[in-house]
Design a protein around this motif. Sequence first.
Motif, short mmCIF file in Angstrom:
data_model
loop_
_atom_site.label_atom_id
_atom_site.label_comp_id
_atom_site.label_asym_id
_atom_site.label_seq_id
_atom_site.Cartn_x
_atom_site.Cartn_y
_atom_site.Cartn_z
N PHE A 95 -76.58 -88.37 -25.40
CA PHE A 95 -77.94 -88.72 -25.83
C PHE A 95 -78.70 -87.46 -26.22
O PHE A 95 -78.67 -86.46 -25.52
CB PHE A 95 -78.67 -89.44 -24.69
N THR A 96 -79.40 -87.51 -27.37
CA THR A 96 -79.99 -86.28 -27.92
C THR A 96 -81.50 -86.18 -27.76
O THR A 96 -82.08 -85.14 -28.06
CB THR A 96 -79.66 -86.17 -29.43
N LYS A 97 -82.13 -87.26 -27.30
CA LYS A 97 -83.59 -87.27 -27.20
C LYS A 97 -84.02 -87.14 -25.74
O LYS A 97 -83.20 -87.30 -24.82
CB LYS A 97 -84.13 -88.57 -27.80
N PRO A 98 -85.30 -86.84 -25.49
CA PRO A 98 -85.76 -86.75 -24.11
C PRO A 98 -85.46 -88.03 -23.32
O PRO A 98 -85.76 -89.14 -23.78
CB PRO A 98 -87.27 -86.53 -24.25
N LEU A 99 -84.85 -87.85 -22.15
CA LEU A 99 -84.48 -88.96 -21.28
C LEU A 99 -85.12 -88.72 -19.92
O LEU A 99 -84.85 -87.70 -19.27
CB LEU A 99 -82.95 -89.03 -21.16
N LEU A 100 -85.97 -89.64 -19.51
CA LEU A 100 -86.70 -89.52 -18.27
C LEU A 100 -86.37 -90.70 -17.37
O LEU A 100 -85.82 -91.71 -17.83
CB LEU A 100 -88.22 -89.46 -18.52
N SER A 101 -86.72 -90.59 -16.09
CA SER A 101 -86.51 -91.72 -15.19
C SER A 101 -87.64 -91.83 -14.19
O SER A 101 -88.26 -90.83 -13.81
CB SER A 101 -85.16 -91.61 -14.47
N ALA A 102 -87.91 -93.07 -13.80
CA ALA A 102 -88.93 -93.40 -12.82
C ALA A 102 -88.25 -94.14 -11.68
O ALA A 102 -87.67 -95.21 -11.91
CB ALA A 102 -90.03 -94.25 -13.45
N VAL A 103 -88.30 -93.59 -10.47
CA VAL A 103 -87.49 -94.09 -9.36
C VAL A 103 -88.39 -94.44 -8.18
O VAL A 103 -89.15 -93.59 -7.70
CB VAL A 103 -86.46 -93.03 -8.90
N ASP A 104 -88.26 -95.67 -7.72
CA ASP A 104 -89.02 -96.09 -6.55
C ASP A 104 -88.10 -96.81 -5.58
O ASP A 104 -87.49 -97.82 -5.92
CB ASP A 104 -90.18 -97.02 -6.96
N GLY A 105 -87.98 -96.28 -4.37
CA GLY A 105 -87.23 -96.96 -3.33
C GLY A 105 -85.75 -96.65 -3.34
O GLY A 105 -85.34 -95.49 -3.32
N ILE A 106 -84.93 -97.68 -3.40
CA ILE A 106 -83.48 -97.54 -3.26
C ILE A 106 -82.87 -96.87 -4.50
O ILE A 106 -83.09 -97.30 -5.62
CB ILE A 106 -82.82 -98.92 -3.06
N ALA A 107 -82.07 -95.83 -4.26
CA ALA A 107 -81.30 -95.18 -5.33
C ALA A 107 -79.94 -94.79 -4.73
O ALA A 107 -79.87 -93.85 -3.92
CB ALA A 107 -82.03 -93.97 -5.88
N ILE A 108 -78.91 -95.51 -5.11
CA ILE A 108 -77.59 -95.34 -4.49
C ILE A 108 -76.52 -95.19 -5.57
O ILE A 108 -76.59 -95.83 -6.62
CB ILE A 108 -77.26 -96.54 -3.59
N GLY A 109 -75.52 -94.34 -5.30
CA GLY A 109 -74.38 -94.20 -6.20
C GLY A 109 -74.79 -93.78 -7.59
O GLY A 109 -75.46 -92.76 -7.77
N VAL A 110 -74.41 -94.57 -8.59
CA VAL A 110 -74.78 -94.25 -9.96
C VAL A 110 -76.29 -94.33 -10.14
O VAL A 110 -76.84 -93.74 -11.08
CB VAL A 110 -74.04 -95.19 -10.95
N GLY A 111 -76.98 -95.00 -9.23
CA GLY A 111 -78.44 -95.00 -9.22
C GLY A 111 -79.01 -93.64 -8.87
O GLY A 111 -80.22 -93.42 -9.01
N VAL A 112 -78.14 -92.74 -8.43
CA VAL A 112 -78.50 -91.33 -8.21
C VAL A 112 -77.96 -90.47 -9.34
O VAL A 112 -78.68 -89.69 -9.95
CB VAL A 112 -77.93 -90.81 -6.87
N THR A 113 -76.67 -90.62 -9.64
CA THR A 113 -76.01 -89.68 -10.53
C THR A 113 -76.53 -89.73 -11.96
O THR A 113 -76.47 -88.73 -12.68
CB THR A 113 -74.49 -89.88 -10.52
N MET A 114 -77.06 -90.89 -12.40
CA MET A 114 -77.57 -90.93 -13.77
C MET A 114 -78.77 -90.00 -13.97
O MET A 114 -79.04 -89.54 -15.07
CB MET A 114 -77.90 -92.37 -14.20
#
Length: 252
Positions: A95-114
């Motif tokens: 992916f070549t454009k700005p990639l951001l994330s908003a995380v609330d609560g549970i973040a496990i496995g690929v929910g972390v590594t991405m």
Amino acid sequence: MTDHILIERPEAHPGVIVIRMNRLDKKNAITRDMYGQMALALAEADADDAIRAVVLSGGPGCFSSGNDLADFIQIAAAEGEAKNVIAFLHELARFTKPLLSAVDGIAIGVGVTMHMHCDLTFASTRTVFKTPFTDLAVVPEAGSSLLGPRIMGYQRAFAMLVMGEGFSAEEAREAGLIWKVLPEDEVEGAALAAASRLAAKPRDSLMISRRLLKGDVDALRDHMDEEMKHFLAQLRSKEAAGVYAGFFAKKG
């Protein structure tokens, strides 16, 4: 198509889209179909000049509990069943454009590594990051075994990716995994505001700068493929079969 992945275009943030996991009844556990839809959404966003930044998000109290184990076990049954997973991971890497994330609560496995592929991650104070790969008899994925030590240093990466230590949002920030920790009701707004700031910058300068910081994409994709080879071999192993039999017996 699935309504478990929503593509949103916030009117107040032109040029920005949100890719939202929307399977809250299953804690946003990711299926192969969801991987395919997210891969397609990233590819289309990258090709669309009107889209200048992307935010990955989940729902209140849950970003993602990782892979849907019942669905994922089916990958072990046949060759080629991991194609959507691999497509999503490759799209993250390229992916070549700005990639951001908003995380609330549970973040496990690929929910972390991405988030290791994101340029900026905003998390709520109640977020916990955990990767129980070895507990599930598999190995780190999404390029995390390469990116994790670069981002956090070897021992922090080992604690997270191999020992399965949970990180609080503040510990993740101190480790360099995320950018900011905010109250839960401010997280997504902050991510969208940052995406809008980036979307307004000169496009070529922004994309070149990002590419210089990211480094060799081909090497990252090769490393992802090496991880996936071991991940799938482990998923099909007797060791994993014993772990999952115990898991589903307890659940039943």
